[in-house]
Design a protein around this motif. Sequence first.
Motif, PDB file in Angstrom:
ATOM      1  N   PHE A  90       0.850  -1.191   0.000  1.00 47.16           N
ATOM      2  CA  PHE A  90       0.000   0.000   0.000  1.00 47.16           C
ATOM      3  C   PHE A  90       0.886   1.241   0.000  1.00 47.16           C
ATOM      4  CE2 PHE A  90       0.789  -0.541   4.536  1.00 47.16           C
ATOM      5  CZ  PHE A  90       1.000   0.760   4.976  1.00 47.16           C
ATOM      6  N   LYS A  91       0.292   2.351  -0.336  1.00 45.68           N
ATOM      7  CA  LYS A  91       0.953   3.647  -0.268  1.00 45.68           C
ATOM      8  C   LYS A  91      -0.100   4.646   0.175  1.00 45.68           C
ATOM      9  CE  LYS A  91       3.612   6.987  -2.968  1.00 45.68           C
ATOM     10  NZ  LYS A  91       4.188   7.285  -4.293  1.00 45.68           N
ATOM     11  N   ALA A  92       0.188   5.379   1.248  1.00 50.45           N
ATOM     12  CA  ALA A  92      -0.788   6.320   1.803  1.00 50.45           C
ATOM     13  C   ALA A  92      -0.053   7.529   2.366  1.00 50.45           C
ATOM     14  CB  ALA A  92      -1.612   5.637   2.892  1.00 50.45           C
ATOM     15  N   THR A  93      -0.816   8.570   2.657  1.00 51.01           N
ATOM     16  CA  THR A  93      -0.252   9.766   3.276  1.00 51.01           C
ATOM     17  C   THR A  93      -0.700   9.819   4.727  1.00 51.01           C
ATOM     18  OG1 THR A  93      -0.325  10.922   1.162  1.00 51.01           O
ATOM     19  CG2 THR A  93      -0.059  12.279   3.121  1.00 51.01           C
ATOM     20  N   ALA A  94       0.248  10.140   5.597  1.00 50.28           N
ATOM     21  CA  ALA A  94      -0.027  10.220   7.029  1.00 50.28           C
ATOM     22  C   ALA A  94       0.314  11.610   7.547  1.00 50.28           C
ATOM     23  CB  ALA A  94       0.791   9.173   7.783  1.00 50.28           C
ATOM     24  N   THR A 133     -10.404   5.990   7.560  1.00 48.55           N
ATOM     25  CA  THR A 133     -10.680   6.349   6.171  1.00 48.55           C
ATOM     26  C   THR A 133     -10.811   7.860   5.992  1.00 48.55           C
ATOM     27  OG1 THR A 133     -13.037   5.914   6.499  1.00 48.55           O
ATOM     28  CG2 THR A 133     -11.699   4.114   5.573  1.00 48.55           C
ATOM     29  N   ASP A 134     -10.512   8.621   7.029  1.00 47.95           N
ATOM     30  CA  ASP A 134     -10.433  10.074   6.903  1.00 47.95           C
ATOM     31  C   ASP A 134      -9.178  10.421   6.100  1.00 47.95           C
ATOM     32  OD1 ASP A 134     -12.599  10.995   8.801  1.00 47.95           O
ATOM     33  OD2 ASP A 134     -11.404   9.783  10.180  1.00 47.95           O
ATOM     34  N   THR A 135      -9.055  11.675   5.668  1.00 46.69           N
ATOM     35  CA  THR A 135      -7.855  12.117   4.964  1.00 46.69           C
ATOM     36  C   THR A 135      -6.787  12.545   5.973  1.00 46.69           C
ATOM     37  OG1 THR A 135      -8.463  14.450   4.866  1.00 46.69           O
ATOM     38  CG2 THR A 135      -9.278  13.015   3.061  1.00 46.69           C
ATOM     39  N   HIS A 136      -5.570  12.671   5.492  1.00 45.77           N
ATOM     40  CA  HIS A 136      -4.484  13.170   6.326  1.00 45.77           C
ATOM     41  C   HIS A 136      -4.744  14.623   6.737  1.00 45.77           C
ATOM     42  CE1 HIS A 136      -3.460  13.809   2.096  1.00 45.77           C
ATOM     43  NE2 HIS A 136      -2.708  14.836   2.464  1.00 45.77           N
ATOM     44  N   GLY A 169      -4.008   8.496   6.677  1.00 46.98           N
ATOM     45  CA  GLY A 169      -5.273   8.787   6.028  1.00 46.98           C
ATOM     46  C   GLY A 169      -5.503   7.759   4.926  1.00 46.98           C
ATOM     47  N   ASP A 170      -6.684   7.190   4.897  1.00 43.43           N
ATOM     48  CA  ASP A 170      -6.986   6.121   3.943  1.00 43.43           C
ATOM     49  C   ASP A 170      -8.329   6.374   3.252  1.00 43.43           C
ATOM     50  OD1 ASP A 170      -6.661   3.649   2.604  1.00 43.43           O
ATOM     51  OD2 ASP A 170      -7.622   2.532   4.236  1.00 43.43           O
ATOM     52  N   PRO A 171      -8.483   7.537   2.575  1.00 43.80           N
ATOM     53  CA  PRO A 171      -9.775   7.850   1.971  1.00 43.80           C
ATOM     54  C   PRO A 171     -10.191   6.902   0.847  1.00 43.80           C
ATOM     55  CG  PRO A 171      -8.128   9.443   1.263  1.00 43.80           C
ATOM     56  CD  PRO A 171      -7.499   8.597   2.335  1.00 43.80           C
TER      57      PRO A 171
END
Length: 189
Positions: free
Chosen positions: A13-17, A75-78, A100-102
Motif C-alpha cells: 500500500f501507499k498512503a499519506t499520514a 478512512t479520513d484524509t491526512h 489517512g486512507d480515503p
Amino acid sequence: MTTSLINTEIKPFKATAFHNGEFVTVTEADLKGKWAAVVFYPADFTFVCPTELGDIADNYDELQKLGVEVFSVSTDTHFTHKAWHDASDTIRKIKFPMIGDPTATVTRNFGVLREAEGLADRGTFIIDPNGVIQAIEVTAEGIGRDAADLVRKIKAAQYVATHPGEVCPAKWKEGEATLAPSLDLVGKI
C-alpha cells in the motif's frame, strides 16, 4: 466465510499520514524491519476513538522501548487528521503516524472495512519485523480497546518469536512462566 490474516504478510500500500506536524508517505515497507502495531478506528472527531488513541499515546514511549512503531488508520484524509490533531488536546499527544486512507485501500487490505459505510472497524494488528501478522483483535464500534493489553500481547509475541518451542499461556505477563508444548502436557493443564 472470512479468511484469517494471521501468519500472512501485509499487502502493498501507499498512503499519506500526518506525523510530527508534517504530511509523510507511508508504505508497507515502513511496517517492516521492526515490530509494528496498526490500529484502525472508524473516524476522527468521534467519541470512543480519541479515548483509544489517547491511551496508545500515553503508552507510546513504552511501545517505542519495545522497538514497536504504531500506525493509526482511518478512512479520513491526512488533512482531517491534522485538523483533529490541532483541535483536540487528547489527539495532540499523538507522536505516531496517523494514516489517512480515503480510498480504503489499507483498510480493505487488512479486512476491516465496513463497505456500506466506508469506515474501518476497530481492528488492531501486531506485525513482526518480517511484515507478518502475528495477532489480530477486532471489536464492535462501541467497544474501546486497552493499550496495556496491546503492550502485553506485543511482549508475548516478541517472547515467542525469540524463544522457539515456548508459548505464553493466558494472562501471561513478562517474567512469568511459559509453556513448552509436549506430549507430557496433554490433558494436564
